[in-house]
Design an enzyme around this catalytic site. Sequence first.
Site, short mmCIF file in Angstrom:
data_model
loop_
_atom_site.label_atom_id
_atom_site.label_comp_id
_atom_site.label_asym_id
_atom_site.label_seq_id
_atom_site.Cartn_x
_atom_site.Cartn_y
_atom_site.Cartn_z
N ARG A 1 51.35 180.17 85.22
CA ARG A 1 50.69 179.37 84.18
C ARG A 1 49.72 178.38 85.39
O ARG A 1 48.84 177.78 84.67
CB ARG A 1 51.79 178.60 83.94
CG ARG A 1 52.27 178.72 82.61
CD ARG A 1 53.54 177.88 82.12
NE ARG A 1 53.99 178.39 80.71
CZ ARG A 1 54.99 177.98 80.34
NH1 ARG A 1 56.12 177.29 80.98
NH2 ARG A 1 55.36 178.29 79.05
N LYS B 1 66.35 178.40 75.53
CA LYS B 1 66.04 177.30 74.47
C LYS B 1 66.62 177.73 73.14
O LYS B 1 65.77 177.86 72.18
CB LYS B 1 64.70 176.98 74.75
CG LYS B 1 64.05 176.38 75.99
CD LYS B 1 62.61 176.23 75.81
CE LYS B 1 62.17 175.69 77.22
NZ LYS B 1 60.54 175.60 77.37
N GLY C 1 56.95 180.96 79.65
CA GLY C 1 56.75 180.97 80.94
C GLY C 1 57.69 181.91 81.70
O GLY C 1 57.41 182.57 82.65
N GLY D 1 57.58 179.00 73.00
CA GLY D 1 57.94 178.30 71.95
C GLY D 1 56.50 178.28 71.02
O GLY D 1 56.74 178.44 69.88
N1 LIG Z 1 72.48 184.48 78.41
C1 LIG Z 1 72.03 183.61 78.93
N2 LIG Z 1 72.87 182.58 79.33
C2 LIG Z 1 72.12 181.51 79.83
N3 LIG Z 1 70.71 181.40 80.13
C3 LIG Z 1 70.00 182.75 80.07
C4 LIG Z 1 70.80 183.80 79.37
N4 LIG Z 1 69.78 184.77 79.04
C5 LIG Z 1 68.47 184.39 79.57
N5 LIG Z 1 68.68 182.85 80.04
C6 LIG Z 1 67.79 182.36 80.74
O1 LIG Z 1 66.76 181.91 79.84
C7 LIG Z 1 65.58 181.28 80.43
C8 LIG Z 1 64.24 181.33 79.90
O2 LIG Z 1 64.54 180.94 78.71
P1 LIG Z 1 63.37 180.14 77.47
O3 LIG Z 1 63.71 180.13 76.30
O4 LIG Z 1 62.91 178.95 78.42
O5 LIG Z 1 62.07 181.45 78.02
P2 LIG Z 1 60.47 181.21 78.07
O6 LIG Z 1 60.06 182.66 78.08
O7 LIG Z 1 60.22 180.29 79.25
O8 LIG Z 1 59.83 180.46 76.89
P3 LIG Z 1 59.32 178.84 76.84
O9 LIG Z 1 57.76 179.37 77.36
O10 LIG Z 1 59.14 178.72 75.36
O11 LIG Z 1 60.20 177.91 77.45
C9 LIG Z 1 65.64 182.05 82.00
O12 LIG Z 1 65.75 181.22 82.95
C10 LIG Z 1 67.14 182.90 81.83
O13 LIG Z 1 67.71 182.84 82.87
O1 LIG Z 2 57.89 176.32 79.13
C1 LIG Z 2 57.45 175.89 77.84
O2 LIG Z 2 57.58 176.58 76.92
C2 LIG Z 2 56.48 174.78 77.95
O3 LIG Z 2 56.03 174.52 79.17
C3 LIG Z 2 56.81 173.54 77.07
O4 LIG Z 2 58.08 173.02 77.55
P1 LIG Z 2 59.27 172.35 76.70
O5 LIG Z 2 59.85 173.36 75.82
O6 LIG Z 2 60.12 171.51 77.61
O7 LIG Z 2 58.34 171.30 75.90
#
Ligand SMILES: Nc1ncnc2c1ncn2[C@@H]1O[C@H](COP(=O)(O)OP(=O)(O)OP(=O)(O)O)[C@@H](O)[C@H]1O
Ligand SMILES: O=C(O)[C@H](O)COP(=O)(O)O
Length: 400
Positions: free
Chosen positions: A35, A200, A356, A380
């Site tokens: 990022r 999330k 991310g 998201g």
């Molecule tokens: N079963 C699980 N229990 C707990 N954490 C998990 C599990 N599966 C995946 N994860 C965690 O989810 C995290 C990523 O989730 P997240 O929803 O933030 O995805 P993202 O690709 O970063 O999307 P965003 O950009 O919206 O944050 C990772 O750090 C991973 O370790």
């Molecule tokens: O990791 C993400 O998806 C963005 O940086 C937004 O973060 P947030 O879900 O905490 O608003």
Amino acid sequence: MSDIASLGNLSGKRVLVRSDLNVPLDGTTITDDGRIRASVPTITQLSDAGARVVVTAHLGRPGGSPDPRYSLEPVARRLSELLGRPVVFASDTVGASASEAVAGLEDGGIALLENVRFNDGETSKDDAVRGAFADQLAQLADAFVSDGFGVVHRKQASVYDVALRLPSAMGGLVAAEVDVLRRLTEHPERPYVVVLGGSKVSDKLGVIDNLIDKADKLLIGGGMVFTFLKAQGHEVGKSLLEADQLDTCTRYLAEAADRGVEILLPTDVVVDTAFPSGDRAPEPRVVPASEIPSDALGLDIGPDSAAAFAAALSDARTVFWNGPMGVFEVEAFADGTRAVAEALTKVDGLSVVGGGDSAAAVRQLGFDEAAFGHISTGGGASLEFLEGKELPGIAVLERD
Ligand SMILES: Nc1ncnc2c1ncn2[C@@H]1O[C@H](COP(=O)(O)OP(=O)(O)OP(=O)(O)O)[C@@H](O)[C@H]1O
Ligand SMILES: O=C(O)[C@H](O)COP(=O)(O)O
């Protein structure tokens, strides 16, 4: 839509740039700088135009007050390295340090303000509270550039309210992301498969409602799995669970069945008795998804599920994937994510990875970024874009 050129001659002007520098950290070590790298072109463009560039960004969810674990200081160092230019770091966002840093900038100079979420005005649901904080941010600049695609779905002061207060433009990163994602919303080639995972859960469960209308198959892994399994009557031990979303999950499963959309859930999961932490060796075990022991938590999809997910992706012509299938940061729980990433590289059509951690996962697991159609900086944000929702950080730039 107004791009940076619409702001006119920027030489000597103070330009506030909202970037998404929310990178994964291990202590103060950045484990994936994707990022930050994605933010470099717009900052460079502004600096080259002679602007005094004031970058604002968040890191994690510190909850509205300073917390050293979420300081952007390590990010400032990495940003400076990647830009090949000095970056002045302000130890607050709108206080004395920020004012001093901005006042000291020469034309083309760059400052990064401390984590904007150290201020409760940033994420407040109260328009007046957010507005008052946006007023303070706006005082630091003459113009605003929105370049943090990962946060454009957030109605937050540095994303939305500040754009109401300053001449504003869309940065190249947001424009490029929107261009690619539009291809997924306008006549996607079918079958169209969406893969969801990550942690999330409450944010992302909501998007399923709209995606049921758009995708042909939804594959669900990561932390979201367990609320569905529980809704089907299974015990999930100590796994991530959104207990107030059980009825919603039951409804999704029924709606998907009604509309002929396949929702694929894992049939086996990799569990351990504790969340992985530095001082304990993981003890992964594969169990049927319907038999998670009460003292265990699910940390990855199991091998049968990984194979089934890969098979479900094999004939896809359009794929969007957000959210790792498991805690991929730890090798013992990375296989599900690896299998899905591998399957995406074989897609004959458009494959998009968003988020991310999802983007970090494909890089950390050694995949060549070029093997994917597009790697989006927003998780998201891209999901909400695909749902067809209005994104506050984009709508505010498009208003008359
Ligand atoms: N079963 C699980 N229990 C707990 N954490 C998990 C599990 N599966 C995946 N994860 C965690 O989810 C995290 C990523 O989730 P997240 O929803 O933030 O995805 P993202 O690709 O970063 O999307 P965003 O950009 O919206 O944050 C990772 O750090 C991973 O370790
Ligand atoms: O990791 C993400 O998806 C963005 O940086 C937004 O973060 P947030 O879900 O905490 O608003």
